[in-house]
Design a protein around this motif. Structure first.
Motif, mmCIF file in Angstrom:
data_model
loop_
_atom_site.group_PDB
_atom_site.id
_atom_site.type_symbol
_atom_site.label_atom_id
_atom_site.label_comp_id
_atom_site.label_asym_id
_atom_site.label_seq_id
_atom_site.Cartn_x
_atom_site.Cartn_y
_atom_site.Cartn_z
ATOM 1 N N LEU A 54 0.840 -1.194 0.000
ATOM 2 C CA LEU A 54 0.000 0.000 0.000
ATOM 3 C C LEU A 54 0.873 1.242 0.000
ATOM 4 O O LEU A 54 1.605 1.508 0.960
ATOM 5 C CB LEU A 54 -0.922 -0.010 1.224
ATOM 6 C CG LEU A 54 -1.895 -1.204 1.284
ATOM 7 C CD1 LEU A 54 -2.718 -1.151 2.565
ATOM 8 C CD2 LEU A 54 -2.809 -1.246 0.059
ATOM 9 N N LEU A 82 -4.293 3.577 -4.958
ATOM 10 C CA LEU A 82 -5.412 4.064 -4.171
ATOM 11 C C LEU A 82 -6.256 5.051 -4.981
ATOM 12 O O LEU A 82 -5.741 5.707 -5.899
ATOM 13 C CB LEU A 82 -4.899 4.758 -2.901
ATOM 14 C CG LEU A 82 -4.101 3.891 -1.923
ATOM 15 C CD1 LEU A 82 -3.575 4.751 -0.781
ATOM 16 C CD2 LEU A 82 -4.947 2.745 -1.388
ATOM 17 N N PHE A 100 -9.848 8.804 4.513
ATOM 18 C CA PHE A 100 -9.102 7.577 4.772
ATOM 19 C C PHE A 100 -10.032 6.412 5.087
ATOM 20 O O PHE A 100 -9.705 5.262 4.786
ATOM 21 C CB PHE A 100 -8.056 7.813 5.859
ATOM 22 C CG PHE A 100 -6.875 8.573 5.335
ATOM 23 C CD1 PHE A 100 -5.813 7.916 4.745
ATOM 24 C CD2 PHE A 100 -6.857 9.955 5.371
ATOM 25 C CE1 PHE A 100 -4.733 8.612 4.212
ATOM 26 C CE2 PHE A 100 -5.783 10.669 4.845
ATOM 27 C CZ PHE A 100 -4.715 9.991 4.265
ATOM 28 N N ASP A 101 -11.183 6.686 5.663
ATOM 29 C CA ASP A 101 -12.178 5.620 5.816
ATOM 30 C C ASP A 101 -12.585 5.081 4.448
ATOM 31 O O ASP A 101 -12.710 3.868 4.257
ATOM 32 C CB ASP A 101 -13.415 6.149 6.544
ATOM 33 C CG ASP A 101 -13.226 6.264 8.048
ATOM 34 O OD1 ASP A 101 -12.247 5.696 8.579
ATOM 35 O OD2 ASP A 101 -14.059 6.927 8.696
ATOM 36 N N LEU A 103 -10.846 5.245 1.583
ATOM 37 C CA LEU A 103 -9.739 4.512 0.966
ATOM 38 C C LEU A 103 -9.669 3.088 1.516
ATOM 39 O O LEU A 103 -9.482 2.119 0.766
ATOM 40 C CB LEU A 103 -8.406 5.222 1.234
ATOM 41 C CG LEU A 103 -8.202 6.626 0.653
ATOM 42 C CD1 LEU A 103 -6.776 7.088 0.905
ATOM 43 C CD2 LEU A 103 -8.520 6.676 -0.832
ATOM 44 N N ALA A 104 -9.813 2.957 2.832
ATOM 45 C CA ALA A 104 -9.756 1.631 3.446
ATOM 46 C C ALA A 104 -10.920 0.762 2.979
ATOM 47 O O ALA A 104 -10.739 -0.441 2.700
ATOM 48 C CB ALA A 104 -9.759 1.758 4.962
ATOM 49 N N TYR A 126 0.556 7.102 3.545
ATOM 50 C CA TYR A 126 -0.894 6.965 3.553
ATOM 51 C C TYR A 126 -1.327 5.498 3.622
ATOM 52 O O TYR A 126 -2.441 5.186 4.075
ATOM 53 C CB TYR A 126 -1.497 7.577 2.285
ATOM 54 C CG TYR A 126 -1.657 9.074 2.290
ATOM 55 C CD1 TYR A 126 -1.063 9.883 3.265
ATOM 56 C CD2 TYR A 126 -2.418 9.695 1.296
ATOM 57 C CE1 TYR A 126 -1.214 11.262 3.240
ATOM 58 C CE2 TYR A 126 -2.583 11.077 1.273
ATOM 59 C CZ TYR A 126 -1.976 11.857 2.236
ATOM 60 O OH TYR A 126 -2.130 13.220 2.216
ATOM 61 N N GLY A 127 -0.491 4.605 3.145
ATOM 62 C CA GLY A 127 -0.822 3.185 3.213
ATOM 63 C C GLY A 127 -0.945 2.668 4.631
ATOM 64 O O GLY A 127 -1.629 1.662 4.867
ATOM 65 N N THR A 130 -4.460 3.399 6.073
ATOM 66 C CA THR A 130 -5.342 2.554 5.264
ATOM 67 C C THR A 130 -5.197 1.094 5.690
ATOM 68 O O THR A 130 -6.184 0.402 5.949
ATOM 69 C CB THR A 130 -5.005 2.708 3.772
ATOM 70 O OG1 THR A 130 -5.115 4.084 3.395
ATOM 71 C CG2 THR A 130 -5.942 1.877 2.915
ATOM 72 N N ARG A 133 -6.524 0.226 9.235
ATOM 73 C CA ARG A 133 -7.978 0.080 9.235
ATOM 74 C C ARG A 133 -8.385 -1.305 8.740
ATOM 75 O O ARG A 133 -9.305 -1.937 9.280
ATOM 76 C CB ARG A 133 -8.616 1.160 8.355
ATOM 77 C CG ARG A 133 -8.748 2.539 9.022
ATOM 78 C CD ARG A 133 -9.237 3.562 8.001
ATOM 79 N NE ARG A 133 -9.622 4.842 8.567
ATOM 80 C CZ ARG A 133 -8.792 5.826 8.886
ATOM 81 N NH1 ARG A 133 -7.470 5.659 8.691
ATOM 82 N NH2 ARG A 133 -9.243 6.959 9.381
ATOM 83 N N ASN A 234 -6.724 10.201 11.173
ATOM 84 C CA ASN A 234 -5.782 9.119 11.461
ATOM 85 C C ASN A 234 -5.127 9.314 12.818
ATOM 86 O O ASN A 234 -4.962 8.362 13.586
ATOM 87 C CB ASN A 234 -4.715 9.037 10.373
ATOM 88 C CG ASN A 234 -5.303 8.783 9.007
ATOM 89 O OD1 ASN A 234 -6.303 8.086 8.867
ATOM 90 N ND2 ASN A 234 -4.695 9.362 7.978
#
Length: 319
Positions: A54, A82, A100-101, A103-104, A126-127, A130, A133, A234
């Motif tokens: 990620l 992503l 981010f929610d 993306l996850a 950022y991974g 993600t 989560r 985050n």
């Protein structure tokens, strides 16, 4: 005179097939998940132990191009772009909210579509929020975590976050513009790749040039500014991430570019507070450690996953 027989030629690439059969190949794919066309790169044999890679800002799966080849002889390595990054396409009718929610949730849908039931994750930038989560949602699926400058602790946030912290505390148009002008351009992107690198000229220019070009797509800068603002979510979740680590106790390797101005070494060391057996390794490089130390990172991953038994196969429909 006796002639030496030539090896057969592969129609796919025009090379002698016998000499090429053991050379890993990265293939590119697109598939729909969560109403999105997810671009992803895959290498390694179907049924091999899976490692999900990620990426972070402002990169894409392209950042793993070298690392994947160094792992594909034993692992099935899968790297998606992503939403908002690389070549993943989000239809306008999807009305996607860049958080981010979200993306996850999209990556979760991607792993479900591929029937990934057990896999290790490599999280960067950022991974990390993600991937954590995903791990909290399905801890039974995660066999191990490799965190390369992927933060989960407030002490890991470096001084380079100050303009963004200001944006969090006062999300005004003026503060949004400061972030836009200082970060979302070619020079800002190049700086992220080269800061802290002993020889900045050793970083291949295709990396930051591609990222900067994709940032220029219509509407993409606003997507990135929305994600910068949402990164505060985050930080609020860090205690939950840490609780997951304490409860589930996944094997974890924190391998860190020690000169990263965004995620500083204290963030790597902090994993040991919740996972005393976490392995921590520092590299003399910056944020994008895979650009300069893919050999060392690949070797560390092999040793770590092998030692922790995180090499069980997953025979899902890996594409």
């Amino acid at each position: 005179m006796e002639q030496t027989a030539k090896p057969p030629i592969s129609a796919a690439n025009g090379h002698p097939s016998s000499s090429r059969s053991n050379v890993p190949v990265i293939s590119v794919h697109r598939m729909e998940a969560d109403g999105i066309q997810i671009f992803h790169r895959v290498a390694g044999n179907a049924g091999a132990p899976v490692l999900l890679l990620l990426h972070g800002f402002p990169a894409s799966s392209f950042m793993f191009r070298d690392l994947m080849l160094r792992l594909a002889d034993f692992y099935r390595v899968i790297a998606p772009d992503l939403p908002g990054f690389g070549f993943t396409e989000v239809p306008e009718k999807r009305k996607y909210t860049y958080s981010f929610d979200a993306l996850a949730n999209t990556v979760q849908a991607f792993t479900d579509a591929l029937s990934l039931n057990h896999y290790a994750i490599y999280v960067f930038d950022y991974g990390a929020p993600t991937g954590f989560r995903l791990a909290m949602s399905h801890p039974e699926r995660i066999t191990a975590i490799i965190s390369q400058n992927g933060n989960a602790y407030e002490e890991g946030l470096g001084d380079a976050w100050e303009p963004i912290r200001t944006y969090w505390s006062a999300p005004t148009s003026e503060n949004r513009e400061v972030v836009r002008q200082n970060i979302l351009n070619l020079e800002g992107t190049r700086w992220q790749y080269t800061h802290g690198v002993t020889n900045p000229e050793s970083v291949h220019p295709e990396s930051y040039t591609l990222d900067a070009a994709l940032l220029e797509r219509p509407g993409n800068r606003d997507i990135q500014l929305d994600l910068f603002l949402d990164y505060a979510s985050n930080v609020k979740l860090y205690p939950k991430f840490q609780e997951y680590l304490r409860k589930s106790k996944p094997p974890l390797l924190a391998i860190w570019g020690k000169n990263d101005p965004f995620f500083v070494p204290a963030g790597a060391e902090a994993f040991r507070k919740d996972l005393p057996n976490a392995q921590v390794q520092f590299l003399d490089t910056g944020h994008f450690a895979t650009e300069t130390h893919s050999v060392e990172i690949a070797a560390a991953i092999r040793e770590f996953l092998g030692a922790n038994g995180a090499s069980q196969t997953d025979r899902g429909s890996l594409r």
